[in-house]
Write a protein that holds these residues in place. Sequence first.
Motif, PDB file in Angstrom:
ATOM      1  N   SER A   1      -1.231  20.999 -39.876  1.00 29.44           N
ATOM      2  CA  SER A   1      -0.200  21.806 -40.536  1.00 29.44           C
ATOM      3  C   SER A   1      -0.535  23.297 -40.549  1.00 29.44           C
ATOM      4  O   SER A   1       0.356  24.141 -40.440  1.00 29.44           O
ATOM      5  N   GLY A   2      -1.840  23.627 -40.640  1.00 21.76           N
ATOM      6  CA  GLY A   2      -2.235  25.034 -40.630  1.00 21.76           C
ATOM      7  C   GLY A   2      -1.823  25.706 -39.334  1.00 21.76           C
ATOM      8  O   GLY A   2      -1.223  26.781 -39.322  1.00 21.76           O
ATOM      9  N   GLY A   3      -2.125  25.009 -38.225  1.00 26.16           N
ATOM     10  CA  GLY A   3      -1.751  25.530 -36.911  1.00 26.16           C
ATOM     11  C   GLY A   3      -0.256  25.653 -36.774  1.00 26.16           C
ATOM     12  O   GLY A   3       0.267  26.642 -36.249  1.00 26.16           O
TER      13      GLY A   3
ATOM     14  N   ALA B   1       1.923  26.090 -39.140  1.00 28.15           N
ATOM     15  CA  ALA B   1       2.422  27.197 -39.964  1.00 28.15           C
ATOM     16  C   ALA B   1       2.210  28.535 -39.253  1.00 28.15           C
ATOM     17  O   ALA B   1       3.095  29.395 -39.226  1.00 28.15           O
ATOM     18  N   THR B   2       1.020  28.701 -38.647  1.00 24.45           N
ATOM     19  CA  THR B   2       0.733  29.929 -37.899  1.00 24.45           C
ATOM     20  C   THR B   2       1.750  30.113 -36.786  1.00 24.45           C
ATOM     21  O   THR B   2       2.309  31.191 -36.578  1.00 24.45           O
ATOM     22  N   LEU B   3       1.984  29.006 -36.069  1.00 21.16           N
ATOM     23  CA  LEU B   3       2.907  29.025 -34.943  1.00 21.16           C
ATOM     24  C   LEU B   3       4.313  29.390 -35.404  1.00 21.16           C
ATOM     25  O   LEU B   3       4.996  30.219 -34.784  1.00 21.16           O
TER      26      LEU B   3
ATOM     27  N   GLY C   1       5.191  31.067 -38.082  1.00 18.08           N
ATOM     28  CA  GLY C   1       5.237  32.464 -38.487  1.00 18.08           C
ATOM     29  C   GLY C   1       5.347  33.381 -37.287  1.00 18.08           C
ATOM     30  O   GLY C   1       6.155  34.319 -37.253  1.00 18.08           O
ATOM     31  N   TRP C   2       4.574  33.069 -36.279  1.00 13.26           N
ATOM     32  CA  TRP C   2       4.571  33.883 -35.063  1.00 13.26           C
ATOM     33  C   TRP C   2       5.938  33.792 -34.368  1.00 13.26           C
ATOM     34  O   TRP C   2       6.485  34.794 -33.913  1.00 13.26           O
ATOM     35  N   TYR C   3       6.471  32.581 -34.323  1.00 18.16           N
ATOM     36  CA  TYR C   3       7.769  32.329 -33.696  1.00 18.16           C
ATOM     37  C   TYR C   3       8.860  33.158 -34.384  1.00 18.16           C
ATOM     38  O   TYR C   3       9.651  33.836 -33.741  1.00 18.16           O
TER      39      TYR C   3
ATOM     40  N   THR D   1       8.479  35.883 -36.177  1.00 10.94           N
ATOM     41  CA  THR D   1       8.284  37.305 -35.908  1.00 10.94           C
ATOM     42  C   THR D   1       8.850  37.682 -34.546  1.00 10.94           C
ATOM     43  O   THR D   1       9.564  38.683 -34.404  1.00 10.94           O
TER      44      THR D   1
END
Lengths: 103, 339
Positions: free
Chosen positions: A32-34, A36-38, A40-42, A44
Amino acid sequence: MLATAWFSLWYIFRQKIMPKWFAKILVLMTGSGGLATLAGWYTTEIGRQPWLVTNILLTQDAVAKTITQPLLLTSLSLYLSLYAILIVSCISVIFYLAGKSKP
Amino acid sequence: MTYFLTPYSLPIIFAGLMGLSILIYVVLDGYDLGVGILMSRMTLSERHQALSSIAPFWDANETWLVLGIGILLVAFPKAHGLILTQLYLPTTIMLIGLILRGVSFDFRAKARDHHQILWDRVFISGSLITTFTQGYMLGQYIVGFKHNLSSIGFSLLIGICLIAGYNLMGASWLILKSKHQLQKKSIRWAQWALWGTALGLICVSCATPLVSTRIFNKWFRLPYFFILLPVPILTSILVLKLNQLLNQFLNIKFSSKDPTKTKIQSDWKPLVGSIGLFILGFIGLAYSFYPYVILDQMTIWDAASAPESLMVILMGVVIVLPFIIGYTVYAYWVFRGKI
């Protein structure tokens, strides 16, 4: 995600053994951490369009003209297939390592 | 101080820094890529020794590639755009090679035992792919990104020769770092690789004057001819000396009773010699290309960022570079000696 994080913290502070159903949820939440990062980046990247650098550089001006669509498709599919293989092997290795340390 | 940092001199400083990073990258990652390729001919225990010898260094070595390409991007953005779009596909393939290498290095020790051989194969292929594409890119860079049949043939040949070149450094590294059987095997590998490396150096030396009359004039017009003569002469002497040295090593009798007693004196010489070959090749190439960053199309001043930007970047480089050099030297000092 936040709920599981706080919940595990509570268990750690109380030094109690987690119930099995919660441990299973934790296993499921591994990625889930990965994710979430993905996400957020998407967000942006999509939110910034059509700019590459807001108000300075348009994406369509920055894109390389010499790189043709088939070339781009080739590299993208190479990366995607490589990462598909890697994620499968990564998960399998993690499960193997976790299983090895079973009491 | 600022008197020396003019719009004329700054691009030269950055070209020097970029060249230095790429040279250090080729030498450092060259030997560990070579070790990776040579692993295809090792037994399981030899593979373990070989990997232990590069384990503390191999990923730090790749820092220099990031630094070199980073300087290309920030200091020479126009050249960066042109070079990396021209070499788009080989760069992609090289990155895949590097990814495979990095992943398999960690997984081989962690995964199921019977998968270890599979991961070893992935590591070997990753090293091979990375090396070959780097050689191919060097070839393409030399011919000015032409895509006709002879240019592509030349680039493929340089790809194969670079495999030999990295194998030479890898084998020399193992001569220095290993003992007994693996050391003996490495001497033979180094001998074979030496001739492939020499072929590559000859090919590059012949091709560069042919693709550009400017370089031809630079090399063969008097008096420059005599100024540059030491470079090819030194290279030839070094190749012959290395060959002689490796022959000597091979003739050392390993005493059958106690092989641990047999020691090769000056086992560091092959590595220093092969690094010397790469440095000489680099000097020749840098001399030929200067002041162009893209063959006869774009000089370093055409490609450079604004002098103000270069000043800011230079301050960063001056702070960071000593640290990188410092920890590199420290790491090699800590892990000196045989495995």
